[in-house]
Write a protein that holds these residues in place. Structure first.
Motif, short mmCIF file in Angstrom:
data_model
loop_
_atom_site.label_atom_id
_atom_site.label_comp_id
_atom_site.label_asym_id
_atom_site.label_seq_id
_atom_site.Cartn_x
_atom_site.Cartn_y
_atom_site.Cartn_z
N PRO A 1 7.47 21.53 19.84
CA PRO A 1 7.18 20.33 19.03
C PRO A 1 6.97 19.08 19.87
CG PRO A 1 9.08 21.53 18.17
CD PRO A 1 8.77 22.13 19.48
N ASN B 1 0.97 6.85 14.10
CA ASN B 1 1.76 7.98 14.60
C ASN B 1 0.94 9.26 14.62
OD1 ASN B 1 4.31 6.95 15.32
ND2 ASN B 1 4.95 6.83 13.20
N THR C 1 5.30 15.19 19.37
CA THR C 1 6.17 14.02 19.16
C THR C 1 6.34 13.13 20.39
OG1 THR C 1 8.12 15.38 19.68
CG2 THR C 1 7.46 15.22 17.37
N SER D 1 10.30 9.92 15.99
CA SER D 1 11.23 10.98 16.39
C SER D 1 10.53 12.03 17.19
CB SER D 1 11.84 11.60 15.15
OG SER D 1 10.86 12.16 14.31
N PHE E 1 12.42 20.04 8.87
CA PHE E 1 11.34 19.89 9.84
C PHE E 1 10.96 18.43 10.00
CE2 PHE E 1 9.98 24.41 8.65
CZ PHE E 1 10.52 24.95 9.80
N ASP E 2 10.59 18.07 11.23
CA ASP E 2 10.11 16.72 11.50
C ASP E 2 8.78 16.51 10.76
OD1 ASP E 2 8.23 14.88 13.18
OD2 ASP E 2 10.25 14.36 13.85
N TRP F 1 5.60 16.29 13.08
CA TRP F 1 5.27 17.59 13.67
C TRP F 1 4.66 18.51 12.62
CZ3 TRP F 1 8.13 22.18 12.43
CH2 TRP F 1 7.77 23.30 13.18
N MET G 1 10.49 18.72 4.71
CA MET G 1 11.57 17.77 5.02
C MET G 1 12.92 18.29 4.53
SD MET G 1 9.61 14.15 4.33
CE MET G 1 11.01 13.18 4.90
N GLU H 1 6.94 7.68 9.24
CA GLU H 1 6.89 8.74 10.25
C GLU H 1 5.48 9.33 10.38
OE1 GLU H 1 11.03 8.83 8.38
OE2 GLU H 1 8.95 8.59 7.74
N THR H 2 4.74 9.33 9.27
CA THR H 2 3.39 9.90 9.29
C THR H 2 2.34 8.82 9.05
OG1 THR H 2 3.66 10.49 6.95
CG2 THR H 2 4.11 12.21 8.59
#
Length: 448
Positions: free
Chosen positions: A434, A180, A438, A448, A370-371, A374, A366, A175-176
């Protein structure tokens, strides 16, 4: 000794050592060694094995190869005078507006940020190039310094950014990932540059004495066609490089590391095309890249040792229990984490803040829902303030080192305050919306 005492003592020792002026990378490693020995019963072989495994893991991280390549790209571009040609053309195009030269600085720094990502290079280059022009046209000292310092820090946020390469390497999460993070930073970076632009335009139209336009005679020296040609000639090369680097990443054609290699090659071509490429430039760029990369990697290793020992002895659980177990809602917890990062930024380098806080704060973020992408971007935007906030904002000292005679630190401190408030406002906007972060990663990578 209790876990709570060890947690507080480890942070207190780090802060004390930094305050005494010891080198940050070695301080992180030394504090980690001391408390690692205390925690494992002074077993030197056990601690050595742990540190060796961590150092080897860092050296094996393919993503981090992008760091020296992006730094080399920045060094070559700095010496090819791309920003100088762009400022000279925008000086003519925007100079006739109230605050026009300040607006030109923002545009140049935004383009420069998207090609280098090195704060020192941006602030010093624009300080040398734009400050005499701003002063000769009667710009207020405070406003001129604030424009250059704040715009110069855009390089830490607008991709390709060394900070995001480090961030992605630290988390190791899909995700990070660096791709991204780069995609997620594009709109926040453009939003912040636009907010600077709008602020300067409005303030100088309210009070034209702060940023007077150039004379009508000077503005009318060139026809509209000549202005268009000048701008395109200076803007197309850096835009082509940006497209080569970011376009290949977002299109999924190249990894960030491969794109960094492409960017370094492109920067060399631009330097050659501008007749600035020679053995002296290559040697100076390579040496500067070696020094900067060594500094970043030593910080990385020291920070990795610190976070490994801190989390290994349970310090992360202590912080998580303190925040999550306090009964506060998740937005209050977020505000506390952002405040900690903001205040650390007044005294500590961004790399050390990332290395210390990310391993602790990311699991907490997490856990409360929280995303991660973001939250990562909030951290990055917040860390941008570390370059501007007194007493140790690096951009302030970069600018002071090249500022004309008559500039004091008080002029610079006063000048950056509105821009720090703009950065905090952008942080609040990103917290409320957000999707600004995203949306693009979702389009390009399905994040996401």
């Amino acid at each position: 000794m209790s876990l709570e005492f060890m947690t507080v003592a480890m942070f207190a020792t780090l802060v004390l050592a930094i305050t005494l002026g010891h080198p940050l990378a070695y301080t992180l490693a030394a504090v980690a060694t001391l408390f690692g020995l205390i925690d494992n019963g002074f077993s030197i072989p056990m601690l050595f094995d742990m540190f060796a495994n961590n150092a080897w893991g860092l050296m094996n991280n393919y993503t981090l190869v992008a760091i020296p390549l992006f730094i080399l790209m920045a060094q070559l571009l700095d010496r090819s005078k791309v920003s100088e040609a762009l400022f000279e053309s925008l000086y003519v195009v925007l100079g006739g507006l109230k605050g026009g030269l300040g607006l030109a600085v923002v545009v140049v720094c935004t383009v420069f940020a998207a090609t280098t990502g090195i704060i020192g290079a941006s602030v010093v280059a624009m300080g040398l190039l734009a400050t005499p022009a701003l002063m000769s046209k009667g710009y207020q000292k405070e406003l001129a310094s604030g424009i250059i310092c704040a715009s110069g820090t855009l390089g830490i946020l607008i991709p390709p950014s060394i900070m995001m390469v480090v961030f992605g390497g630290l988390t190791g999460m899909k995700e990070t990932s660096v791709g991204n993070l780069f995609a997620g930073a594009i709109l926040p970076g453009m939003m912040l540059a636009s907010m600077y632009f709008i602020y300067i335009f409005i303030r100088c139209n309210i009070n034209p004495q702060l940023g007077p336009p150039i004379s009508k005679a000077e503005a009318s020296k060139y026809t509209a066609a000549q202005k268009w040609t000048m701008t395109m000639k200076s803007l197309v090369p850096p835009l082509a490089l940006i497209l080569a680097v970011m376009g290949t990443i977002l299109a999924g054609v190249a990894t960030p590391t491969e794109a960094a290699g492409l960017g370094a090659s492109g920067a060399m071509i631009l330097a050659f095309a501008s007749k600035k490429l020679n053995m002296t430039v290559l040697k100076e760029s390579a040496y500067a890249t070696l020094k900067t990369t060594s500094m970043v990697m030593m910080l990385f290793i020291g920070g990795k040792f610190f976070s490994t020992v801190f989390l290994g002895m349970g310090g992360g659980d202590v912080v998580a229990d303190l925040l999550i177990g306090s009964g506060m809602n998740k937005w209050a917890i977020l505000a506390i984490m952002m405040l900690i990062v903001f205040f650390m930024g007044m005294f500590i380098d961004w790399a050390a803040i990332l290395l210390v806080t990310v391993p602790i704060f990311m699991p907490i973020a997490m856990e409360i829902g929280f995303d991660p992408l973001w939250f990562s971007m909030l951290m990055c935007v917040n860390l941008q303030t570390s370059f501007l906030t007194p007493p140790f904002g690096y951009a302030l000292f970069y600018f002071k080192g090249v500022a004309p005679e008559g500039y004091t630190m008080m002029h610079i401190y006063k000048g950056i305050m509105p821009f720090v408030l703009i950065q905090l406002l952008s942080l609040a906007i990103l917290s409320l919306f957000p999707g600004i972060v995203t949306w693009l990663p979702g389009i390009f990578f399905g994040a996401s």
